[in-house]
Enzyme design. Structure first.
Site, mmCIF file in Angstrom:
data_model
loop_
_atom_site.group_PDB
_atom_site.id
_atom_site.type_symbol
_atom_site.label_atom_id
_atom_site.label_comp_id
_atom_site.label_asym_id
_atom_site.label_seq_id
_atom_site.Cartn_x
_atom_site.Cartn_y
_atom_site.Cartn_z
ATOM 1 N N GLU A 167 -9.948 -0.958 5.665
ATOM 2 C CA GLU A 167 -8.793 -1.115 6.544
ATOM 3 C C GLU A 167 -9.202 -0.906 8.003
ATOM 4 O O GLU A 167 -8.743 -1.594 8.904
ATOM 5 C CB GLU A 167 -7.726 -0.093 6.122
ATOM 6 C CG GLU A 167 -6.396 -0.270 6.806
ATOM 7 C CD GLU A 167 -5.318 0.612 6.183
ATOM 8 O OE1 GLU A 167 -5.663 1.547 5.427
ATOM 9 O OE2 GLU A 167 -4.139 0.363 6.453
ATOM 10 N N SER B 278 1.475 6.645 2.454
ATOM 11 C CA SER B 278 2.279 7.606 3.210
ATOM 12 C C SER B 278 3.506 8.073 2.435
ATOM 13 O O SER B 278 4.119 7.311 1.679
ATOM 14 C CB SER B 278 2.753 6.970 4.516
ATOM 15 O OG SER B 278 1.666 6.449 5.225
ATOM 16 N N ASN C 81 -5.180 6.773 15.915
ATOM 17 C CA ASN C 81 -6.420 6.822 16.685
ATOM 18 C C ASN C 81 -6.845 8.259 17.001
ATOM 19 O O ASN C 81 -8.035 8.522 17.190
ATOM 20 C CB ASN C 81 -6.291 5.977 17.959
ATOM 21 C CG ASN C 81 -6.400 4.496 17.637
ATOM 22 O OD1 ASN C 81 -6.403 4.105 16.463
ATOM 23 N ND2 ASN C 81 -6.487 3.663 18.653
ATOM 24 N N GLU C 82 -5.871 9.181 17.042
ATOM 25 C CA GLU C 82 -6.260 10.590 17.240
ATOM 26 C C GLU C 82 -7.122 11.044 16.051
ATOM 27 O O GLU C 82 -8.162 11.687 16.222
ATOM 28 C CB GLU C 82 -5.019 11.496 17.358
ATOM 29 C CG GLU C 82 -4.225 11.328 18.649
ATOM 30 C CD GLU C 82 -3.325 10.099 18.628
ATOM 31 O OE1 GLU C 82 -3.065 9.541 17.539
ATOM 32 O OE2 GLU C 82 -2.877 9.680 19.714
ATOM 33 N N GLN D 242 0.836 -1.202 0.000
ATOM 34 C CA GLN D 242 0.000 0.000 0.000
ATOM 35 C C GLN D 242 0.870 1.252 0.000
ATOM 36 O O GLN D 242 1.672 1.451 0.920
ATOM 37 C CB GLN D 242 -0.855 -0.025 1.271
ATOM 38 C CG GLN D 242 -1.812 1.121 1.408
ATOM 39 C CD GLN D 242 -2.489 1.111 2.774
ATOM 40 O OE1 GLN D 242 -1.834 0.917 3.793
ATOM 41 N NE2 GLN D 242 -3.778 1.305 2.804
ATOM 42 N N GLY D 243 0.698 2.090 -0.996
ATOM 43 C CA GLY D 243 1.525 3.296 -1.116
ATOM 44 C C GLY D 243 0.735 4.560 -0.843
ATOM 45 O O GLY D 243 0.367 5.288 -1.768
HETATM 46 C C1 LIG Z 1 2.966 -0.970 11.432
HETATM 47 C C2 LIG Z 1 2.694 0.117 10.428
HETATM 48 C C3 LIG Z 1 2.445 -0.212 9.118
HETATM 49 C C4 LIG Z 1 2.228 0.785 8.173
HETATM 50 N N1 LIG Z 1 2.032 0.399 6.872
HETATM 51 C C5 LIG Z 1 1.851 1.365 5.935
HETATM 52 C C6 LIG Z 1 1.680 0.978 4.568
HETATM 53 O O1 LIG Z 1 1.703 -0.210 4.223
HETATM 54 N N2 LIG Z 1 1.499 1.950 3.657
HETATM 55 C C7 LIG Z 1 1.458 3.272 3.992
HETATM 56 O O2 LIG Z 1 1.255 4.091 3.115
HETATM 57 N N3 LIG Z 1 1.649 3.673 5.284
HETATM 58 C C8 LIG Z 1 1.841 2.740 6.261
HETATM 59 N N4 LIG Z 1 2.036 3.109 7.561
HETATM 60 C C9 LIG Z 1 2.142 4.536 7.899
HETATM 61 C C10 LIG Z 1 0.922 5.082 8.616
HETATM 62 O O3 LIG Z 1 -0.149 5.197 7.743
HETATM 63 C C11 LIG Z 1 1.317 6.441 9.219
HETATM 64 O O4 LIG Z 1 2.317 6.217 10.195
HETATM 65 C C12 LIG Z 1 0.136 7.133 9.855
HETATM 66 O O5 LIG Z 1 -0.801 7.520 8.907
HETATM 67 C C13 LIG Z 1 0.576 8.385 10.650
HETATM 68 O O6 LIG Z 1 1.336 9.231 9.853
HETATM 69 P P1 LIG Z 1 2.767 9.756 10.342
HETATM 70 O O7 LIG Z 1 3.560 8.596 10.798
HETATM 71 O O8 LIG Z 1 3.317 10.622 9.267
HETATM 72 O O9 LIG Z 1 2.470 10.620 11.641
HETATM 73 P P2 LIG Z 1 1.916 12.108 11.682
HETATM 74 O O10 LIG Z 1 0.788 12.261 10.732
HETATM 75 O O11 LIG Z 1 3.061 13.037 11.552
HETATM 76 O O12 LIG Z 1 1.322 12.179 13.147
HETATM 77 C C14 LIG Z 1 2.153 12.352 14.311
HETATM 78 C C15 LIG Z 1 1.231 12.455 15.528
HETATM 79 O O13 LIG Z 1 0.383 13.624 15.409
HETATM 80 C C16 LIG Z 1 -0.983 13.246 15.535
HETATM 81 N N5 LIG Z 1 -1.805 14.084 14.648
HETATM 82 C C17 LIG Z 1 -1.537 14.413 13.349
HETATM 83 N N6 LIG Z 1 -2.540 15.174 12.856
HETATM 84 C C18 LIG Z 1 -3.467 15.314 13.841
HETATM 85 C C19 LIG Z 1 -4.738 15.967 13.937
HETATM 86 N N7 LIG Z 1 -5.259 16.631 12.907
HETATM 87 N N8 LIG Z 1 -5.417 15.890 15.109
HETATM 88 C C20 LIG Z 1 -4.902 15.193 16.171
HETATM 89 N N9 LIG Z 1 -3.692 14.552 16.133
HETATM 90 C C21 LIG Z 1 -2.993 14.616 14.983
HETATM 91 C C22 LIG Z 1 -1.047 11.796 15.095
HETATM 92 O O14 LIG Z 1 -2.173 11.141 15.632
HETATM 93 C C23 LIG Z 1 0.267 11.260 15.648
HETATM 94 O O15 LIG Z 1 0.124 10.931 17.010
HETATM 95 C C24 LIG Z 1 2.253 2.151 8.541
HETATM 96 C C25 LIG Z 1 2.507 2.494 9.879
HETATM 97 C C26 LIG Z 1 2.744 1.503 10.816
HETATM 98 C C27 LIG Z 1 3.019 1.906 12.237
#
Ligand SMILES: Cc1cc2nc3c(=O)[nH]c(=O)nc-3n(C[C@H](O)[C@H](O)[C@H](O)COP(=O)(O)OP(=O)(O)OC[C@H]3O[C@@H](n4cnc5c(N)ncnc54)[C@H](O)[C@@H]3O)c2cc1C
Length: 398
Positions: A244, A127, A381-382, A124-125
């Site tokens: 998902e 992020s 979850n946020e 899945q692409g």
């Molecule tokens: C085990 C695992 C597998 C994954 N697999 C994939 C995959 O296959 N393909 C893919 O594309 N991605 C994948 N991901 C990535 C995942 O989708 C992202 O980590 C996730 O969407 C959060 O984005 P980020 O890490 O950039 O954190 P950020 O978006 O930078 O968030 C950082 C923190 O800020 C909080 N936050 C951000 N915005 C808000 C808001 N508006 N209100 C309240 N809180 C907020 C978040 O909840 C978090 O606690 C995976 C992640 C994990 C842990």
């Protein structure tokens, strides 16, 4: 309300139980390593050969045309038998429902049978380095090449689960940079063996190569690999995220089986404690007994809530934004369940893999580490709480 399954459904359960009991492999290496992934794919092929890999799909695509109820039953039996995680999950549970909804007949015929047979392995692409929660902030772009009849893709994806072992990626790409943020994106299916694709495996904290970064450098993607309409990718992607968070990725069977294993662990440890065995001395604590019972009840509550959700879906009321509630519930219950297991094990929880005095092969610690990612992947979850506030409870936007 009738919570009983029909005779035909019970017969389906019996058939699944018998086959799984005889075939489920135990002790496979982690599917997030190269060697383990290959072993899991062999298992997925065996499932397919016996037509158990995608039971709810139509027969023409490799399924059994089973109902959603039967799918839930299969999932219960799969995890009850100790079946390993499905390394085909991004394809069969996320992309496939989206292809069923938005794909052309040609796309269905081309992709679904190979996905069911674990011939094509999908990642899945979504992020990118600067776009996680804020998915609409993606910058990877695709520019149409009219002469060649397709798109030229440039950019980078990150956190791509098992990307280093897959041969296809589905994802969102910006196709109209002038359009508003949530518009102007297109959902593309990209072959990872195409010229210009670089996939770099990334180790997780536990050392497994579970993630990858994927780079696109003038990669050509033909027009027939667009899923849904051009510039309509956001709506298509939301269908994928609903699968998902909601019904398909993490069915109750997985957590009910883990809760049963936890009860079993508690019984073993408290029996040991009763003999005065110092190794299990904490296990007789009533607080731990309550925590074990609480985890079991939460898994059962998720099972019952899912039956209500499936009733709604079958009667034409899709989960919609309520899938965010489901995601919060299963991810948090998984963390609590594993925390309880670690408490039961005390210092023995840290004996992993082949450690001589380790319990259950150290799987509780590994499960705990993975459970911690549940509140992050599939949308944090946020973010899910924001969705619930605004779209389920109807509270005003900030
Ligand atoms: C085990 C695992 C597998 C994954 N697999 C994939 C995959 O296959 N393909 C893919 O594309 N991605 C994948 N991901 C990535 C995942 O989708 C992202 O980590 C996730 O969407 C959060 O984005 P980020 O890490 O950039 O954190 P950020 O978006 O930078 O968030 C950082 C923190 O800020 C909080 N936050 C951000 N915005 C808000 C808001 N508006 N209100 C309240 N809180 C907020 C978040 O909840 C978090 O606690 C995976 C992640 C994990 C842990």
């Amino acid at each position: 309300m009738d919570l009983n399954f029909t005779e035909a459904e019970e017969a389906f359960r019996a058939e699944a139980r018998e086959w799984l009991g005889a075939h489920v492999p135990h002790g496979l290496p982690s599917g997030d390593t190269r060697e383990g992934f290959a072993r899991h794919v062999e298992w997925e092929k065996e499932l397919f050969e016996a037509r158990w890999s995608v039971v709810s799909w139509p027969e023409e695509y490799g399924g059994r045309g089973a109902s959603l109820w039967e799918w839930l039953i299969f999932e219960e039996e799969y995890y009850r038998a100790g079946g390993p995680q499905r390394v085909t999950q991004n394809g069969i549970f996320l992309l496939a429902p989206t292809i069923f909804e938005f794909g052309t007949d040609e796309q269905k015929a081309r992709f679904l049978p190979r996905m069911a047979a674990a011939e094509d392995l999908w990642c899945q692409g979504w992020s990118e380095p600067d776009a996680g929660s804020d998915l609409a902030g993606i910058k990877s772009r695709a520019v149409h090449d009219d002469e060649r009849g397709g798109w030229v893709v440039n950019g980078q994806k990150t956190w791509t689960t098992r990307g280093a072992f897959c041969n296809w990626l589905f994802g969102l790409f910006r196709t109209d940079p002038e359009a508003a943020r949530h518009r102007g994106m297109t959902y593309l299916m990209v072959p990872l063996d195409a010229e210009g694709v670089t996939v770099r495996g990334v180790e997780r904290l536990d050392g497994d190569e579970g993630f990858a970064e994927v780079f696109f450098d003038d990669v050509f993607v033909a027009d027939d690999l667009v899923l849904g309409g051009v510039n309509e990718g956001w709506g298509v992607a939301m269908a994928t995220t609903s699968s998902e968070r909601g019904l398909t990725l993490r069915s109750p069977g997985r957590f009910c089986a883990a809760a049963d294993r936890l009860v079993d662990l508690w019984k073993r440890r408290s029996a040991q404690a009763a003999t005065g065995d110092l190794a299990a001395v904490g296990a007789g604590d009533p607080h731990l007994r309550d925590a074990v019972a609480q985890s079991w009840m939460e898994a059962e509550a998720y099972r019952l809530a899912t039956l209500a959700d499936v009733t709604g879906i079958v009667e034409g009321r899709p989960q919609g934004a309520r899938s965010s509630l489901t995601k919060i519930f299963w991810s948090e219950l998984d963390v609590r369940l594993h925390e309880t297991a670690l408490e039961l094990l005390g210092p023995y929880a840290e004996l992993v893999d082949e450690a001589p005095e380790g319990v259950d092969g150290g799987t509780w610690m590994k499960g705990y580490e993975f459970s911690l990612s549940g509140p992050i992947y599939a949308g944090t979850n946020e973010i899910q709480r924001n969705v619930v506030a605004e779209r389920v409870l109807g509270l005003p936007r900030k």
